[in-house]
Motif scaffolding. Structure first.
Motif, PDB file in Angstrom:
ATOM      1  N   THR A 331       0.654  -1.202   0.090  1.00 20.80           N
ATOM      2  CA  THR A 331      -0.032   0.172  -0.078  1.00 20.80           C
ATOM      3  C   THR A 331       0.835   1.180  -0.122  1.00 20.80           C
ATOM      4  OG1 THR A 331      -1.812  -1.049   1.193  1.00 20.80           O
ATOM      5  CG2 THR A 331      -1.759   1.430   1.246  1.00 20.80           C
ATOM      6  N   LEU A 332       1.871   1.155   0.896  1.00 22.21           N
ATOM      7  CA  LEU A 332       2.792   2.493   1.050  1.00 22.21           C
ATOM      8  C   LEU A 332       3.639   2.660  -0.119  1.00 22.21           C
ATOM      9  CD1 LEU A 332       3.412   2.005   4.909  1.00 22.21           C
ATOM     10  CD2 LEU A 332       1.695   3.415   4.063  1.00 22.21           C
ATOM     11  N   SER A 333       4.665   1.485  -0.312  1.00 24.76           N
ATOM     12  CA  SER A 333       5.716   1.779  -1.313  1.00 24.76           C
ATOM     13  C   SER A 333       5.516   2.440  -2.344  1.00 24.76           C
ATOM     14  CB  SER A 333       6.437   0.597  -1.359  1.00 24.76           C
ATOM     15  OG  SER A 333       5.362  -0.436  -2.106  1.00 24.76           O
ATOM     16  N   GLY A 334       4.508   2.150  -3.036  1.00 22.74           N
ATOM     17  CA  GLY A 334       4.284   2.747  -4.439  1.00 22.74           C
ATOM     18  C   GLY A 334       4.019   4.204  -4.456  1.00 22.74           C
ATOM     19  N   PRO A 335       2.943   4.890  -3.675  1.00 26.34           N
ATOM     20  CA  PRO A 335       2.865   6.333  -3.406  1.00 26.34           C
ATOM     21  C   PRO A 335       4.142   6.982  -3.017  1.00 26.34           C
ATOM     22  CG  PRO A 335       0.847   5.024  -2.722  1.00 26.34           C
ATOM     23  CD  PRO A 335       1.961   3.970  -2.963  1.00 26.34           C
TER      24      PRO A 335
END
Length: 441
Positions: A331-335
């Motif tokens: 969930t976090l790594s992309g944005p």
């Protein structure tokens, strides 16, 4: 500093008579390491005894009889019990013992001796019997048999009656403390003093005296609740006095928010504003974000971590399972990476060169966000500038585990996240040292 009047209650349990090196570990498992723990070990039931003669005995009742030892019946096989036949002038009562008690019985209770015995009366064929009596004493010691006896938890090696002896000694050492409750409130609620409440707890005159609604149990429960709340308030005050790095909303955080495929809800906006208010105050933050699964707790935490990264700091998000940690990382790594914030996943599966490379990146500051499990607080994990710890499903971690993660930096801010429904009263009790933001409202 602990007041001197409390010293007897905080003495080690080995100061109690009969608690030596063998008993101490067993009693500590049952109660705790200090006298106070034994004092607060409550009985779970009460044995009520009445005086009776054999011809008036009640089956199933625990009664006291004065008898004479008439005969010993040895077992014919190891599976059979020893029987001691007694007579009180109105009838015969058999005392039954399983095991190799014979020699001891005949030595301690010779033929013709008078004894007072107590135990649960049962019928075996046409005869009345007591299996393994609670007490067998000379008549002059009949006062040692209590008419009401509190029964305590027991463990192998420490029977209930021995525990009771330790509890009563702890009670003898308990001082009469100055009253700390409002006198008018105590009178209105008809509650006893603290010490009187303890005396009544350990000397019940029936099962009703162990019920939660009795005045002495209510008094002790209220004291425990109030003491817990005061301790939480003290912890919160101590934490707020501890200076922490001021963190301001970062431009990179605003860009991440703009790129999100949805707008923040009003509750998410308020939670983020609460966090940023704590960041700006220069005081160490400890905040609980409570909301249902899917309510957006992780997004709020991600924007807070972006603020930290924008100021040159690092964040760590710890989850209780590897599956949940991987979900958070996805969930976090992309944005975050889309806007130049490097994130790494660290779990127990990481070994060898791959793990060493991740540890070097965290220690050098090349990685701004670490997501992982218990692996995050292992001794060989170091951060260059850890400023924020985020703990998901925080009730599944112990206090020591959360502290070990926060100890990886100086005055590290804490965000605890929980999807467990928390009614307001429980929230105040369990999380009294945390500020609370709810995002499911």
């Amino acid at each position: 500093m602990r007041p001197e009047i409390l010293f007897p209650l905080y003495a080690p349990i080995t100061s109690l008579k009969g608690v030596g090196v063998r008993v101490a570990p067993l009693l500590e498992k049952l109660a705790g390491p200090v006298v106070r723990d034994v004092l607060f070990l409550a009985p779970h039931s009460v044995v009520q005894r009445t005086r009776a003669s054999v011809n008036t005995a009640l089956e199933g009742a625990t009664q006291i009889f004065e008898v004479q030892i008439d005969a010993f019946k040895r077992p014919r096989s190891p599976q059979q019990p020893w029987r001691v036949e007694t007579y009180d002038g109105t009838g015969v009562l058999s005392l039954v013992f399983f095991g190799s008690f014979g020699g001891q019985l005949e030595q301690k209770h010779p033929l013709g001796a008078k004894r007072v015995v107590s135990g649960k009366v049962e019928r075996f064929g046409l005869n009345l019997q007591i299996a393994h009596p609670d007490y067998i004493l000379p008549p002059e010691r009949v006062d040692e048999i209590p008419l009401f006896e509190a029964i305590y938890p027991a463990t192998a090696g420490v029977p209930a009656r021995t525990v009771r002896k330790f509890v009563l000694e702890a009670l003898e050492r308990t001082p009469e403390l100055p009253e700390w409750q409002d006198a008018a409130w105590l009178a209105r609620e008809q509650l006893p003093s603290w010490r009187e409440a303890l005396v009544r707890l350990h000397s019940p005159a029936g099962e009703i005296d162990l019920a939660p609604q009795t005045p002495h149990v209510r008094r002790l429960a209220y004291d425990e609740l109030l003491a817990h709340q005061l301790a939480m308030a003290q912890r919160k005050a101590d934490r707020r006095r501890e200076p922490a790095a001021k963190i301001t909303p970062a431009e990179i955080s605003a860009k991440i928010r703009t790129d999100l495929p949805f707008a923040l809800t009003g509750a998410q906006e308020r939670a983020l504003a609460d966090i940023r208010h704590n960041f700006a105050a220069g005081e160490r933050m400890s905040r609980l974000i409570q909301g249902d699964v899917g309510s957006g707790k992780t997004v709020v935490a991600m924007l807070a971590m972006a603020d930290v990264a924008g100021g040159g700091g690092q964040s760590a998000l710890m989850a209780p399972t590897e599956i949940l940690a991987r979900q958070h990382f996805e969930t976090l790594s992309g944005p975050l990476s889309d806007h130049g914030i490097s994130a790494v996943l660290l779990t127990g599966r990481d070994k060898g060169l791959a793990r060493a490379e991740k540890l070097r990146a965290l220690a050098s500051g090349a990685v701004q966000v670490a997501v992982g499990t218990h692996a995050l607080f292992q001794d060989d994990v170091n951060f260059q500038r850890l400023q924020l710890a985020v703990v998901d499903e925080q009730h599944r971690f112990g206090v020591a585990e959360r502290q070990r993660l926060q100890a990886k930096g100086e005055a590290v801010h804490l965000i605890a996240m929980s999807a467990t429904p928390i009614p307001r009263t429980l929230e105040l009790t369990v999380y009294g040292d945390l500020d609370v933001s709810r995002i499911d409202e």
